[in-house]
Scaffold this motif. Structure first.
Motif, PDB file in Angstrom:
ATOM      1  N   PHE A 320       0.859  -1.193   0.000  1.00 31.72           N
ATOM      2  CA  PHE A 320       0.000   0.000   0.000  1.00 31.72           C
ATOM      3  C   PHE A 320       0.894   1.243   0.000  1.00 31.72           C
ATOM      4  CE2 PHE A 320      -3.176   2.919   2.049  1.00 31.72           C
ATOM      5  CZ  PHE A 320      -4.131   2.796   1.062  1.00 31.72           C
ATOM      6  N   PRO A 321       0.545   2.271  -0.796  1.00 34.37           N
ATOM      7  CA  PRO A 321       1.424   3.454  -0.870  1.00 34.37           C
ATOM      8  C   PRO A 321       1.597   4.133   0.500  1.00 34.37           C
ATOM      9  CG  PRO A 321      -0.343   3.566  -2.519  1.00 34.37           C
ATOM     10  CD  PRO A 321      -0.649   2.406  -1.637  1.00 34.37           C
ATOM     11  N   GLU A 322       2.758   4.748   0.689  1.00 28.46           N
ATOM     12  CA  GLU A 322       3.001   5.502   1.929  1.00 28.46           C
ATOM     13  C   GLU A 322       2.111   6.729   1.984  1.00 28.46           C
ATOM     14  OE1 GLU A 322       7.017   6.636   2.628  1.00 28.46           O
ATOM     15  OE2 GLU A 322       7.758   4.569   2.666  1.00 28.46           O
ATOM     16  N   PHE A 323       1.828   7.192   3.208  1.00 28.22           N
ATOM     17  CA  PHE A 323       1.031   8.407   3.393  1.00 28.22           C
ATOM     18  C   PHE A 323       1.829   9.651   3.016  1.00 28.22           C
ATOM     19  CE2 PHE A 323      -2.200   6.949   6.898  1.00 28.22           C
ATOM     20  CZ  PHE A 323      -2.948   6.338   5.913  1.00 28.22           C
ATOM     21  N   THR A 324       1.125  10.628   2.458  1.00 28.57           N
ATOM     22  CA  THR A 324       1.675  11.966   2.245  1.00 28.57           C
ATOM     23  C   THR A 324       0.948  12.916   3.194  1.00 28.57           C
ATOM     24  OG1 THR A 324       2.061  11.478  -0.085  1.00 28.57           O
ATOM     25  CG2 THR A 324       2.048  13.780   0.530  1.00 28.57           C
ATOM     26  N   ARG A 325       1.687  13.835   3.809  1.00 28.82           N
ATOM     27  CA  ARG A 325       1.098  14.756   4.796  1.00 28.82           C
ATOM     28  C   ARG A 325       0.848  16.126   4.186  1.00 28.82           C
ATOM     29  NH1 ARG A 325       2.644  18.744   8.446  1.00 28.82           N
ATOM     30  NH2 ARG A 325       1.887  18.546  10.608  1.00 28.82           N
ATOM     31  N   ARG A 326      -0.342  16.680   4.466  1.00 27.69           N
ATOM     32  CA  ARG A 326      -0.647  18.060   4.048  1.00 27.69           C
ATOM     33  C   ARG A 326      -1.200  18.804   5.249  1.00 27.69           C
ATOM     34  NH1 ARG A 326      -2.264  14.414   0.536  1.00 27.69           N
ATOM     35  NH2 ARG A 326      -1.771  14.525  -1.675  1.00 27.69           N
ATOM     36  N   GLU A 327      -0.805  20.065   5.395  1.00 27.77           N
ATOM     37  CA  GLU A 327      -1.288  20.854   6.537  1.00 27.77           C
ATOM     38  C   GLU A 327      -2.246  21.938   6.048  1.00 27.77           C
ATOM     39  OE1 GLU A 327       0.845  23.528   9.914  1.00 27.77           O
ATOM     40  OE2 GLU A 327       1.674  21.504   9.694  1.00 27.77           O
ATOM     41  N   PHE A 328      -3.348  22.118   6.769  1.00 24.87           N
ATOM     42  CA  PHE A 328      -4.348  23.127   6.390  1.00 24.87           C
ATOM     43  C   PHE A 328      -4.743  23.964   7.605  1.00 24.87           C
ATOM     44  CE2 PHE A 328      -5.321  19.439   3.608  1.00 24.87           C
ATOM     45  CZ  PHE A 328      -5.202  20.034   2.362  1.00 24.87           C
ATOM     46  N   SER A 329      -4.883  25.295   7.398  1.00 22.58           N
ATOM     47  CA  SER A 329      -5.567  26.145   8.376  1.00 22.58           C
ATOM     48  C   SER A 329      -6.970  26.352   7.831  1.00 22.58           C
ATOM     49  CB  SER A 329      -4.875  27.501   8.491  1.00 22.58           C
ATOM     50  OG  SER A 329      -3.652  27.346   9.149  1.00 22.58           O
ATOM     51  N   VAL A 330      -7.972  25.945   8.602  1.00 20.63           N
ATOM     52  CA  VAL A 330      -9.337  26.012   8.069  1.00 20.63           C
ATOM     53  C   VAL A 330     -10.214  26.907   8.931  1.00 20.63           C
ATOM     54  CG1 VAL A 330      -9.163  23.711   7.056  1.00 20.63           C
ATOM     55  CG2 VAL A 330     -10.122  23.940   9.334  1.00 20.63           C
ATOM     56  N   ASP A 331     -11.192  27.533   8.275  1.00 19.80           N
ATOM     57  CA  ASP A 331     -12.207  28.307   8.980  1.00 19.80           C
ATOM     58  C   ASP A 331     -13.319  27.377   9.401  1.00 19.80           C
ATOM     59  OD1 ASP A 331     -11.098  30.829   8.954  1.00 19.80           O
ATOM     60  OD2 ASP A 331     -11.708  31.185   6.882  1.00 19.80           O
ATOM     61  N   LYS A 332     -14.312  27.933  10.089  1.00 18.43           N
ATOM     62  CA  LYS A 332     -15.440  27.094  10.510  1.00 18.43           C
ATOM     63  C   LYS A 332     -16.210  26.627   9.275  1.00 18.43           C
ATOM     64  CE  LYS A 332     -18.457  31.041  11.412  1.00 18.43           C
ATOM     65  NZ  LYS A 332     -19.327  31.688  12.388  1.00 18.43           N
ATOM     66  N   ASN A 333     -16.907  25.507   9.443  1.00 20.29           N
ATOM     67  CA  ASN A 333     -17.731  24.913   8.382  1.00 20.29           C
ATOM     68  C   ASN A 333     -16.931  24.638   7.104  1.00 20.29           C
ATOM     69  OD1 ASN A 333     -19.938  24.956  10.077  1.00 20.29           O
ATOM     70  ND2 ASN A 333     -20.585  26.980   9.413  1.00 20.29           N
ATOM     71  N   THR A 334     -15.877  23.854   7.267  1.00 26.85           N
ATOM     72  CA  THR A 334     -15.031  23.454   6.137  1.00 26.85           C
ATOM     73  C   THR A 334     -14.989  21.928   6.071  1.00 26.85           C
ATOM     74  OG1 THR A 334     -13.647  25.424   6.369  1.00 26.85           O
ATOM     75  CG2 THR A 334     -12.676  23.573   5.185  1.00 26.85           C
ATOM     76  N   ASP A 335     -14.987  21.393   4.848  1.00 22.32           N
ATOM     77  CA  ASP A 335     -14.809  19.954   4.648  1.00 22.32           C
ATOM     78  C   ASP A 335     -13.364  19.671   4.256  1.00 22.32           C
ATOM     79  OD1 ASP A 335     -17.499  19.453   5.081  1.00 22.32           O
ATOM     80  OD2 ASP A 335     -18.025  19.398   2.943  1.00 22.32           O
ATOM     81  N   ILE A 336     -12.772  18.644   4.868  1.00 21.46           N
ATOM     82  CA  ILE A 336     -11.475  18.129   4.424  1.00 21.46           C
ATOM     83  C   ILE A 336     -11.801  16.859   3.636  1.00 21.46           C
ATOM     84  CG2 ILE A 336      -9.233  17.234   5.164  1.00 21.46           C
ATOM     85  CD1 ILE A 336     -10.352  18.774   7.952  1.00 21.46           C
ATOM     86  N   VAL A 337     -11.535  16.892   2.325  1.00 26.30           N
ATOM     87  CA  VAL A 337     -12.015  15.840   1.421  1.00 26.30           C
ATOM     88  C   VAL A 337     -10.871  14.905   1.025  1.00 26.30           C
ATOM     89  CG1 VAL A 337     -13.177  15.373  -0.766  1.00 26.30           C
ATOM     90  CG2 VAL A 337     -13.708  17.476   0.490  1.00 26.30           C
ATOM     91  N   PHE A 338     -11.092  13.602   1.252  1.00 26.35           N
ATOM     92  CA  PHE A 338     -10.150  12.570   0.808  1.00 26.35           C
ATOM     93  C   PHE A 338     -10.770  11.932  -0.432  1.00 26.35           C
ATOM     94  CE2 PHE A 338      -9.784  13.128   5.366  1.00 26.35           C
ATOM     95  CZ  PHE A 338      -8.418  13.187   5.584  1.00 26.35           C
ATOM     96  N   SER A 339     -10.170  12.197  -1.593  1.00 26.08           N
ATOM     97  CA  SER A 339     -10.806  11.864  -2.872  1.00 26.08           C
ATOM     98  C   SER A 339     -11.200  10.387  -2.961  1.00 26.08           C
ATOM     99  CB  SER A 339      -9.856  12.207  -4.021  1.00 26.08           C
ATOM    100  OG  SER A 339     -10.509  12.033  -5.256  1.00 26.08           O
ATOM    101  N   GLY A 340     -12.504  10.166  -3.154  1.00 26.49           N
ATOM    102  CA  GLY A 340     -13.011   8.810  -3.335  1.00 26.49           C
ATOM    103  C   GLY A 340     -13.267   8.062  -2.045  1.00 26.49           C
ATOM    104  N   LEU A 341     -13.010   8.701  -0.886  1.00 29.15           N
ATOM    105  CA  LEU A 341     -13.204   8.030   0.399  1.00 29.15           C
ATOM    106  C   LEU A 341     -14.296   8.706   1.227  1.00 29.15           C
ATOM    107  CD1 LEU A 341     -12.107   5.748   2.229  1.00 29.15           C
ATOM    108  CD2 LEU A 341     -10.571   7.442   3.236  1.00 29.15           C
ATOM    109  N   GLY A 342     -14.362  10.039   1.167  1.00 26.22           N
ATOM    110  CA  GLY A 342     -15.335  10.787   1.966  1.00 26.22           C
ATOM    111  C   GLY A 342     -14.707  12.066   2.473  1.00 26.22           C
ATOM    112  N   TRP A 343     -15.260  12.604   3.557  1.00 21.38           N
ATOM    113  CA  TRP A 343     -14.724  13.861   4.066  1.00 21.38           C
ATOM    114  C   TRP A 343     -14.969  13.997   5.566  1.00 21.38           C
ATOM    115  CZ3 TRP A 343     -19.149  13.431   1.183  1.00 21.38           C
ATOM    116  CH2 TRP A 343     -20.340  13.952   1.718  1.00 21.38           C
TER     117      TRP A 343
END
Length: 369
Positions: A320-343
């Motif tokens: 299985f491929p290794e994880f890649t890390r991404r950092e986000f600063s988000v405001d209220k009512n934001t979705d973090i979307v994992f493509s094809g998996l959900g959010w």
């Protein structure tokens, strides 16, 4: 075989090795076809005998060629997307390929989303996101491809906007386009009684043309593969776990800084900074979510992936491929979307780190729900 065999239904080159590619036919069927002098690919055979259209995927180059040819036509473009995987099912740059042709946006799999979500709000949200992607749809339709009753209203909408032109149905793989096409065939005037491949002359790109009443056609095009979707990294058993088949039940977690959520062994979110916060997970009901401390989460993953954290199941995907890390600063009512998996939906301001297999897209967007 020195000479290339062509399918007499669609013109694709016959091959017996890859079920997902154009022109596939099982060896036994090929031998029978050669005996009687009628060689069909499996897709045309199934259409001819069972009135069943199977989705076929093209390489990016083939698909771009097909899209470029659509811009030269005078037609209505019906773009089918998967609402559950909206970001993963957009065709990049579609607005550039359709030319001046109108686009009808069809949001499929509406039955997967919580019933509490009002259709009017969802339609508006889809329109806004389409505009951000450069698309200006003439209309937005929500439906479940599983419900034949909804196909009649889709056909009414198509009739309203096609103005006597041909209709091209486009979409990426796994959006349920074939289910919708099959539903249209069944819903329109009992066509399934008379379908043969001769009524559906394909081309070398395996388009299938469904005759409309006025001599024009509804044209089913093959799906484009999106390499950044989770589905491309999963086996069949794992796909059954991650692809929702019924209404998803959201799970809400109250997290403090320094806590982590694992979505099976397929994705991870660390809460890095912020007050106590509410995170709601929208994934298939079959997929387990685990909460743990961010400190030690790497070791936790290494120890439990393929066991407590599944999918991925080792017998399905040894590497299985290794994880890649991404950092986000988000405001209220934001979705973090994992493509094809959900959010994961975030209620208040937060700094988070999102992890997904290398190659799988992670994006943030205005909350859907």
């Amino acid at each position: 075989m020195n000479e290339e065999l062509k399918c007499i239904g669609c013109g694709a080159t016959i091959q017996t090795t890859d079920k997902e590619k154009l022109g596939y036919t099982p060896k036994s069927a090929l031998e029978k076809g050669l005996e009687v002098g009628e060689v069909y690919c499996q897709r045309c055979f199934r259409l001819r005998h069972y009135n069943d259209i199977q989705d076929i995927s093209l390489t990016d180059d083939d698909f771009l060629r097909l899209l470029n040819s659509i811009a030269e036509k005078d037609a209505l473009i019906v773009n089918v997307i998967d609402i559950f995987d909206f970001n993963g099912s957009l065709i990049p740059g579609l607005h550039r390929f359709v030319g001046n042709n109108p686009v009808l946006l069809v949001g499929n799999k509406v039955d997967i989303l919580p019933k509490s979500l009002k259709r009017g709000k969802l339609t508006q949200w889809l329109r806004e996101r389409a505009h951000e992607a450069g698309l200006r749809p003439v209309d937005v339709v929500l439906l479940s491809g599983k419900k034949i009753s909804e196909m009649a209203s889709l056909m009414e909408m198509i009739e309203k906007h096609r103005h006597g032109k041909d209709v091209y149905v486009v979409g990426v793989t796994n959006v349920g386009k074939s289910t919708i096409i099959n539903g249209i065939i069944k819903a329109t005037a009992g066509l399934q009684e008379v379908i043969t491949t001769s009524q559906f002359p394909g081309t070398t790109l395996d388009k299938i043309e469904i005759p409309l009443d006025d001599g024009h056609f509804l044209i089913d095009t093959p799906g484009i593969i999106h390499q950044h979707q989770m589905a491309h990294y999963l086996g069949k058993k794992d796909l059954k776990i991650t692809s929702p088949s019924k209404e998803i039940k959201p799970k809400t977690y109250q997290l403090n800084e320094g806590q982590t959520l694992f979505l099976g062994g397929l994705a991870r979110m660390d809460y890095l900074q912020g007050e106590k916060n509410s995170f709601t997970v929208y994934v298939s009901n079959e997929l387990d979510v685990h909460r743990t401390k961010a400190q030690g989460a790497d070791d936790f993953y290494q120890k439990h992936v393929g066991g407590l954290l599944v999918p991925p199941q080792k017998e399905e995907i040894p590497e299985f491929p290794e994880f890649t890390r991404r950092e986000f600063s988000v405001d209220k009512n934001t979705d973090i979307v994992f493509s094809g998996l959900g959010w994961i939906s975030v209620r208040e301001k937060a700094v988070i780190a999102a992890y997904a297999p290398k190659g799988v897209e992670v994006v943030i967007r205005k909350a859907l729900i």
